[in-house]
Design a protein around this motif. Structure first.
Motif, PDB file in Angstrom:
ATOM      1  N   PHE A 156      44.685  29.043   3.770  1.00 20.70           N
ATOM      2  CA  PHE A 156      43.237  29.239   3.689  1.00 20.70           C
ATOM      3  C   PHE A 156      42.423  27.942   3.507  1.00 20.70           C
ATOM      4  O   PHE A 156      41.520  27.680   4.314  1.00 20.70           O
ATOM      5  CB  PHE A 156      42.913  30.254   2.579  1.00 20.70           C
ATOM      6  CG  PHE A 156      41.478  30.656   2.566  1.00 20.70           C
ATOM      7  CD1 PHE A 156      40.989  31.596   3.462  1.00 20.70           C
ATOM      8  CD2 PHE A 156      40.583  30.066   1.674  1.00 20.70           C
ATOM      9  CE1 PHE A 156      39.651  31.946   3.469  1.00 20.70           C
ATOM     10  CE2 PHE A 156      39.247  30.416   1.682  1.00 20.70           C
ATOM     11  CZ  PHE A 156      38.780  31.355   2.578  1.00 20.70           C
ATOM     12  N   PRO A 157      42.718  27.114   2.482  1.00 18.09           N
ATOM     13  CA  PRO A 157      41.844  25.944   2.288  1.00 18.09           C
ATOM     14  C   PRO A 157      41.923  24.947   3.444  1.00 18.09           C
ATOM     15  O   PRO A 157      40.917  24.361   3.811  1.00 18.09           O
ATOM     16  CB  PRO A 157      42.380  25.308   0.995  1.00 18.09           C
ATOM     17  CG  PRO A 157      43.313  26.272   0.413  1.00 18.09           C
ATOM     18  CD  PRO A 157      43.797  27.163   1.490  1.00 18.09           C
TER      19      PRO A 157
ATOM     20  N   LEU B 180      46.297  16.885  -6.846  1.00 20.51           N
ATOM     21  CA  LEU B 180      47.263  16.144  -7.665  1.00 20.51           C
ATOM     22  C   LEU B 180      47.419  16.808  -9.035  1.00 20.51           C
ATOM     23  O   LEU B 180      48.527  16.878  -9.573  1.00 20.51           O
ATOM     24  CB  LEU B 180      46.818  14.687  -7.825  1.00 20.51           C
ATOM     25  CG  LEU B 180      46.919  13.822  -6.561  1.00 20.51           C
ATOM     26  CD1 LEU B 180      46.146  12.524  -6.744  1.00 20.51           C
ATOM     27  CD2 LEU B 180      48.364  13.522  -6.211  1.00 20.51           C
ATOM     28  N   GLY B 181      46.293  17.302  -9.564  1.00 26.18           N
ATOM     29  CA  GLY B 181      46.344  18.024 -10.847  1.00 26.18           C
ATOM     30  C   GLY B 181      47.233  19.250 -10.753  1.00 26.18           C
ATOM     31  O   GLY B 181      47.997  19.547 -11.682  1.00 26.18           O
ATOM     32  N   SER B 182      47.158  19.948  -9.608  1.00 30.83           N
ATOM     33  CA  SER B 182      48.013  21.134  -9.456  1.00 30.83           C
ATOM     34  C   SER B 182      49.484  20.728  -9.324  1.00 30.83           C
ATOM     35  O   SER B 182      50.372  21.460  -9.756  1.00 30.83           O
ATOM     36  CB  SER B 182      47.569  21.982  -8.258  1.00 30.83           C
ATOM     37  OG  SER B 182      47.827  21.322  -7.050  1.00 30.83           O
ATOM     38  N   LEU B 183      49.753  19.539  -8.761  1.00 33.11           N
ATOM     39  CA  LEU B 183      51.142  19.059  -8.698  1.00 33.11           C
ATOM     40  C   LEU B 183      51.648  18.718 -10.103  1.00 33.11           C
ATOM     41  O   LEU B 183      52.822  18.975 -10.420  1.00 33.11           O
ATOM     42  CB  LEU B 183      51.248  17.828  -7.788  1.00 33.11           C
ATOM     43  CG  LEU B 183      51.013  18.037  -6.293  1.00 33.11           C
ATOM     44  CD1 LEU B 183      51.272  16.752  -5.517  1.00 33.11           C
ATOM     45  CD2 LEU B 183      51.890  19.144  -5.732  1.00 33.11           C
TER      46      LEU B 183
ATOM     47  N   GLN C  43      43.023  23.036  -3.456  1.00 34.65           N
ATOM     48  CA  GLN C  43      44.123  23.799  -2.852  1.00 34.65           C
ATOM     49  C   GLN C  43      44.958  24.338  -4.010  1.00 34.65           C
ATOM     50  O   GLN C  43      45.723  23.608  -4.624  1.00 34.65           O
ATOM     51  CB  GLN C  43      44.954  22.882  -1.953  1.00 34.65           C
ATOM     52  CG  GLN C  43      45.798  23.652  -0.981  1.00 34.65           C
ATOM     53  CD  GLN C  43      46.489  22.758   0.026  1.00 34.65           C
ATOM     54  OE1 GLN C  43      46.087  21.622   0.231  1.00 34.65           O
ATOM     55  NE2 GLN C  43      47.538  23.260   0.628  1.00 34.65           N
ATOM     56  N   LEU C  44      44.768  25.619  -4.304  1.00 37.21           N
ATOM     57  CA  LEU C  44      45.295  26.143  -5.566  1.00 37.21           C
ATOM     58  C   LEU C  44      46.568  26.972  -5.406  1.00 37.21           C
ATOM     59  O   LEU C  44      46.965  27.672  -6.325  1.00 37.21           O
ATOM     60  CB  LEU C  44      44.204  26.955  -6.275  1.00 37.21           C
ATOM     61  CG  LEU C  44      43.022  26.093  -6.745  1.00 37.21           C
ATOM     62  CD1 LEU C  44      41.843  26.954  -7.156  1.00 37.21           C
ATOM     63  CD2 LEU C  44      43.419  25.197  -7.899  1.00 37.21           C
TER      64      LEU C  44
END
Lengths: 264, 253
Positions: free
Chosen positions: A89-90, B27-30, A181-182
């Protein structure tokens, strides 16, 4: 979207995905085998933990197996339907403008997008989860009544809906900030649902039940199956599910208003 | 030759570092992704063994190790093999794997920079470790970073032969979780299983630096295994690259 046409579309998408998967048989076998490795490693992890203890957050080994089974049943749904869409999606829909096409189609864009990207082979995780839960029930010495099984099935369906709305809300955030991008974040948070929420300290438990409700999603069907129904857990879950749906719906609505198509 | 390679690595590192600065949320999600499994282990073992202070310390250093050794070559390198853009890298002067090594360093630099503001205060809060333990942790985590990169690199290069490199990387991640000291710290494993676990690359690249930092692991023995795996995986990576590139058909014109 009418319920009949939605059902027709779901059946058609699953059939198409299966046909696509069967076209490359060696890849299909590899997909099936590799899809089981994650759940199997989680199972080994749980066995390793119970080699050191009899109880985990007040849950016995059999009960924890039932919980892990429910986690994988929901995890299969997530991996088959939500993950491919959340990754797509993103980048493709928002940044490259492919969302334009889905907005013009007669139906909900998230539902149509998910059905277009569905990966049936990874649903084997859900089957693995069901087997794990059955083994857990035997180990716990529980007999499941018909009402418990029905309530568990209802809780699983509601869990799938909550996950859908949660994913939709996360995806909608990328309509406000295109670099968001979650999918990785969702995958990480989801891992907290594999153990009983009673393992975590109080603040973490509140976050995993109320703010990011992954903790409650697998606990509720497991409690139904084990005949440990609790009104307070049920009440909290219904409230949280309603809030997630409302927040997701309003995020998506206002996000779509901000979206300007790029594919001219 | 060495100076030129170093210059290429530095230039690529700087370029990637600036490119990543555009994607701090991702990067935070990584960082969250690298933190979540050690954090899960921490919650579980803290609830099972609340009185043992070493558990806190072990998982604290495990989080540092996980972030400092993060490798996503199964995304970056494999995708370049699949879409043919690897051809561009083959034309760049120098040995292409060094470019990916620099990419990896840039990513790790960002992950460490983003996680340090949370992890350093947490370390002060947990306490209970000495400066000497930190010094012992450094060589072990450096070797661990090399091993995890080489392991990730070898898996990524399987993209020359199969379309399922990402799924195989999932297998390695699962083994890291079960055998790398995340699901079960080595301090709770009895011999001879602990002797087997300590010799595996999964433990060498994750749990070992943490166990050396908390004082439950042996630095000398650990470094021996790490050196062994660095050589073995380095040789495997060299061979896989050499054979794989010969199979590679570039696309584009």
């Amino acid at each position: 979207m009418k319920l009949f046409s939605l059902g027709h579309l779901v059946a058609y998408s699953i059939r198409l995905s299966c046909v696509r998967a069967i076209s490359y048989r060696r890849d299909l076998i590899a997909d099936l085998a590799l899809s089981l490795i994650g759940p199997a490693s989680a199972l080994v992890g749980l066995i390793m933990i119970f080699s050191q203890t009899d109880q985990l957050g007040g849950w016995s080994f059999g009960e924890a197996l039932v919980l892990l089974g429910m986690f994988h049943v929901l995890g299969g749904f997530k991996a088959a339907l939500l993950d491919p869409w959340l990754g797509w999606f993103p980048v493709i829909a928002v940044r490259d403008g492919a969302l334009d096409v889905f907005l013009l189609r007669p139906g909900s864009p998230p539902v149509l997008g998910m059905l277009a990207l569905i990966r049936c082979a990874v649903l084997v995780q859900s089957a693995f989860g069901a087997v794990t839960a059955t083994v857990g029930l035997t180990a716990a010495g529980e007999r499941v009544s018909a009402s418990s099984a029905v309530l568990c099935a209802v809780a699983l369906v509601v869990g799938c809906f909550v996950m859908f709305f949660f994913a939709k809300g996360l995806a909608a955030l990328s309509l406000f900030a295109a670099s968001l991008q979650l999918d990785v974040f969702f995958g990480s948070v989801w891992q907290f649902g594999r153990y009983p929420v009673t393992v975590y300290s109080d603040p973490v438990r509140v976050v995993l039940t109320v703010v990011l409700p992954v903790g409650a999603l697998s606990v509720l069907p497991a409690e139904f199956l084990l005949g440990q129904f609790r009104y307070d857990h049920f009440g909290i879950s219904v409230t949280v599910a309603t809030v997630v749906m409302l927040v997701s719906w309003s995020l998506w609505r206002s996000g779509i208003r901000r979206y300007s198509g790029v594919a001219a | 030759m060495i100076r030129r390679t170093a210059a290429v690595i530095v230039a690529r590192f700087r370029r990637r570092y600036y490119e990543w600065s555009d994607s701090r949320w991702f990067l935070g999600s990584l960082v969250a992704n690298e933190t979540v499994l050690p954090l899960l282990g921490f919650f579980v073992w803290q609830s099972l063994r609340p009185s043992e202070g070493d558990v806190d310390l072990y998982f604290y250093f495990l989080i540092w190790t996980s972030i400092a050794t993060a490798s996503y070559e199964h995304h970056s390198v494999s995708n370049r093999i699949y879409d043919g853009s690897l051809a561009q890298d083959l034309l760049v002067p120098g040995y292409p794997p060094t470019l990916y090594f620099a990419d990896n360093l840039a990513l790790r630099g960002w992950l460490l920079a983003l996680s340090a503001p949370f992890l350093i205060p947490l370390g002060i809060l947990i306490g209970g470790f000495t400066f000497k333990q930190l010094i012992l942790f450094l060589p072990a985590v450096t070797f661990a970073a090399v091993i995890r990169f080489l392991l990730g690199w070898c898996v990524a290069l399987l993209a020359f032969w199969t379309g399922r490199a990402a799924s195989i990387a999932g297998l390695v991640n699962a083994l890291n979780f079960t055998l790398g000291g995340v699901a079960l710290p080595l301090m709770f494993v009895e011999s001879p299983w602990s002797d087997v676990l300590v010799a595996l690359p999964f433990y060498c690249s994750l749990g070992l630096p943490a166990s050396i930092a908390d004082g439950s692991g042996s630095l000398a023995q650990g470094l021996q295994f790490q050196l062994l795996w660095t050589i073995a995986l380095g040789a495997a990576a060299f061979l896989l690259w050499k054979i794989g590139v010969r199979r590679f058909d570039a696309v584009g014109g």
